[in-house]
Scaffold this active site. Structure first.
Site, mmCIF file in Angstrom:
data_model
loop_
_atom_site.group_PDB
_atom_site.id
_atom_site.type_symbol
_atom_site.label_atom_id
_atom_site.label_comp_id
_atom_site.label_asym_id
_atom_site.label_seq_id
_atom_site.Cartn_x
_atom_site.Cartn_y
_atom_site.Cartn_z
ATOM 1 N N PRO A 215 -12.681 -9.999 -13.299
ATOM 2 C CA PRO A 215 -13.068 -8.609 -13.567
ATOM 3 C C PRO A 215 -11.890 -7.701 -13.928
ATOM 4 O O PRO A 215 -12.098 -6.618 -14.470
ATOM 5 C CB PRO A 215 -13.717 -8.159 -12.248
ATOM 6 C CG PRO A 215 -13.373 -9.170 -11.224
ATOM 7 C CD PRO A 215 -13.007 -10.436 -11.937
ATOM 8 N N GLU B 172 -14.587 0.816 -6.838
ATOM 9 C CA GLU B 172 -14.429 -0.641 -6.708
ATOM 10 C C GLU B 172 -15.649 -1.326 -7.310
ATOM 11 O O GLU B 172 -16.779 -0.925 -7.041
ATOM 12 C CB GLU B 172 -14.274 -0.980 -5.206
ATOM 13 C CG GLU B 172 -14.489 -2.431 -4.831
ATOM 14 C CD GLU B 172 -13.447 -3.398 -5.427
ATOM 15 O OE1 GLU B 172 -12.245 -3.132 -5.294
ATOM 16 O OE2 GLU B 172 -13.871 -4.413 -6.016
ATOM 17 N N HIS C 26 0.814 -1.218 0.000
ATOM 18 C CA HIS C 26 0.000 0.000 0.000
ATOM 19 C C HIS C 26 0.846 1.266 0.000
ATOM 20 O O HIS C 26 0.509 2.245 -0.659
ATOM 21 C CB HIS C 26 -1.002 -0.044 1.154
ATOM 22 C CG HIS C 26 -2.043 -1.105 0.950
ATOM 23 N ND1 HIS C 26 -2.376 -2.032 1.906
ATOM 24 C CD2 HIS C 26 -2.781 -1.423 -0.152
ATOM 25 C CE1 HIS C 26 -3.295 -2.854 1.411
ATOM 26 N NE2 HIS C 26 -3.543 -2.510 0.171
ATOM 27 N N ASP D 247 -5.261 -0.448 -8.510
ATOM 28 C CA ASP D 247 -4.952 -1.448 -7.482
ATOM 29 C C ASP D 247 -5.798 -2.685 -7.789
ATOM 30 O O ASP D 247 -6.774 -2.985 -7.101
ATOM 31 C CB ASP D 247 -5.284 -0.867 -6.103
ATOM 32 C CG ASP D 247 -4.914 -1.815 -4.972
ATOM 33 O OD1 ASP D 247 -4.342 -2.884 -5.246
ATOM 34 O OD2 ASP D 247 -5.211 -1.472 -3.809
ATOM 35 N N SER D 248 -5.401 -3.381 -8.842
ATOM 36 C CA SER D 248 -6.237 -4.467 -9.352
ATOM 37 C C SER D 248 -5.777 -5.826 -8.832
ATOM 38 O O SER D 248 -4.706 -5.959 -8.244
ATOM 39 C CB SER D 248 -6.140 -4.496 -10.872
ATOM 40 O OG SER D 248 -4.843 -4.887 -11.251
ATOM 41 N N THR D 249 -6.610 -6.828 -9.113
ATOM 42 C CA THR D 249 -6.175 -8.212 -8.941
ATOM 43 C C THR D 249 -5.357 -8.591 -10.184
ATOM 44 O O THR D 249 -5.082 -7.746 -11.027
ATOM 45 C CB THR D 249 -7.404 -9.135 -8.835
ATOM 46 O OG1 THR D 249 -8.259 -8.855 -9.951
ATOM 47 C CG2 THR D 249 -8.181 -8.892 -7.561
HETATM 48 N N1 AG3 Z 1 -3.901 -6.303 -5.422
HETATM 49 C C1 AG3 Z 1 -2.825 -7.023 -6.082
HETATM 50 C C2 AG3 Z 1 -2.738 -8.439 -5.661
HETATM 51 C C3 AG3 Z 1 -2.032 -9.331 -6.603
HETATM 52 C C4 AG3 Z 1 -1.671 -10.578 -5.871
HETATM 53 N N2 AG3 Z 1 -1.448 -11.673 -6.727
HETATM 54 C C5 AG3 Z 1 -1.376 -12.947 -6.270
HETATM 55 N N3 AG3 Z 1 -1.509 -13.209 -5.030
HETATM 56 N N4 AG3 Z 1 -1.176 -13.905 -7.121
HETATM 57 C C6 AG3 Z 1 -3.867 -6.217 -4.030
HETATM 58 C C7 AG3 Z 1 -4.952 -5.399 -3.439
HETATM 59 C C8 AG3 Z 1 -4.525 -4.800 -2.155
HETATM 60 N N5 AG3 Z 1 -5.157 -3.556 -1.900
#
Ligand code: AG3
Length: 274
Positions: free
Chosen positions: A162, A106, A62, A155-157
């Site tokens: 999605p 979000e 963060h 701040d994506s996955t």
């Molecule tokens: N977003 C990025 C997480 C990516 C993790 N990837 C994984 N574990 N394979 C995190 C959101 C935090 N605010």
């Protein structure tokens, strides 16, 4: 009986933590969401089986996704976060003295709810007077908001489910238009050890729209390989600069780390140069 949670970081590698309690495990409209209490890292949020954040190491990610751009930009007043529904990035953004407004968009309100229920250190951001929370698809939001942000943070996955759209050149172009004429974009761009293709996709996609594109690194123990990357696209300011920064209360970020984070090992440099 011992319970363990495992993220399959590659088809041949699992990262496992001993679980003392399962606090939530359910399918939302968009993804599978789990919150577990782990012995090693405290509470952990997983989306589609991938670790998003833990109480013990959330601060690295963060701080590093937020403070590099916030300190490289001379007046980061209006900041948009896409994704990041846990609130950790928003906490860093609204805590920065130069920021007047931090908007978080979000797509999945259950991520926000999980944070409110289980991550007090992250969700405190939602009640900050500078914070605004919108539950919506971020790709639509940026299209409708032109030339109004100083910084956009994605701040994506991972690029599955999605988040796929959030790694496309079209999306980066829309973000470019949503930024003011000296704005900056920051995205999380995965691990150089395991996701070189994602780094390449993000870097090349951002480079198509932004005159300045730079990759930087941070060390995050609960993410695949522990070495994580972020990519900045900037319209005017070079983020690779000495900063006299805001870093009170930070545990990872400081002016030296700001400069060092852009010094890339050879194998990482080659990923973005090819
Ligand atoms: N977003 C990025 C997480 C990516 C993790 N990837 C994984 N574990 N394979 C995190 C959101 C935090 N605010």
């Amino acid at each position: 009986m011992e319970l363990w949670v495992t993220e399959y970081q590659t088809p041949a590698l699992g990262f496992s933590c001993k679980v003392t309690q399962t606090l939530r495990a359910r399918r939302t409209r968009f993804q599978h969401l789990a919150v577990v209490e782990t012995e090693q890292f405290g509470r952990m949020l997983l989306l589609d089986g991938m670790v998003q954040t833990t109480e013990q190491d959330e601060w690295v990610y963060h701080e590093m996704i937020s403070l590099v751009a916030l300190n490289a930009h001379p007046h980061p007043e209006q900041v948009l976060i896409i994704g990041g529904g846990d609130g950790g990035t928003l906490r860093e953004v609204v805590g920065h003295p130069g920021v007047k407004r931090g908007v978080l968009v979000e797509i999945d309100e259950e991520v926000v709810q999980a944070s409110r229920d289980f991550f007090p250190e992250l969700c405190c951001a939602f009640s900050h007077p500078k914070a605004e929370l919108i539950i919506r698809d971020g790709t639509e939001y940026v299209k409708e908001n032109q030339a109004c942000f100083d910084i956009v943070i994605v701040d994506s996955t991972e690029p599955v489910g999605p988040a796929v759209k959030l790694f496309s050149p079209e999306f980066y172009r829309d973000v470019y238009s949503s930024l003011k004429e000296d704005g900056m974009l920051v995205v999380q761009s995965e691990s150089p050890f395991f996701n070189a293709d994602v780094i390449k996709m993000a870097y090349q996609g951002i480079k198509q729209s932004f005159p300045i594109t730079e990759l930087y690194l941070a060390s995050i123990p609960t993410y695949p390989s522990g070495l994580w990357s972020f990519t900045i696209g900037s319209k005017r300011y070079n983020p690779v600069c000495p900063v006299s920064s805001h870093h009170q209360g930070c545990k990872y970020y400081n002016p030296q780390v700001h400069e060092a984070a852009f010094r890339l090992p050879g194998f990482v440099r080659r990923i973005i140069e090819d």
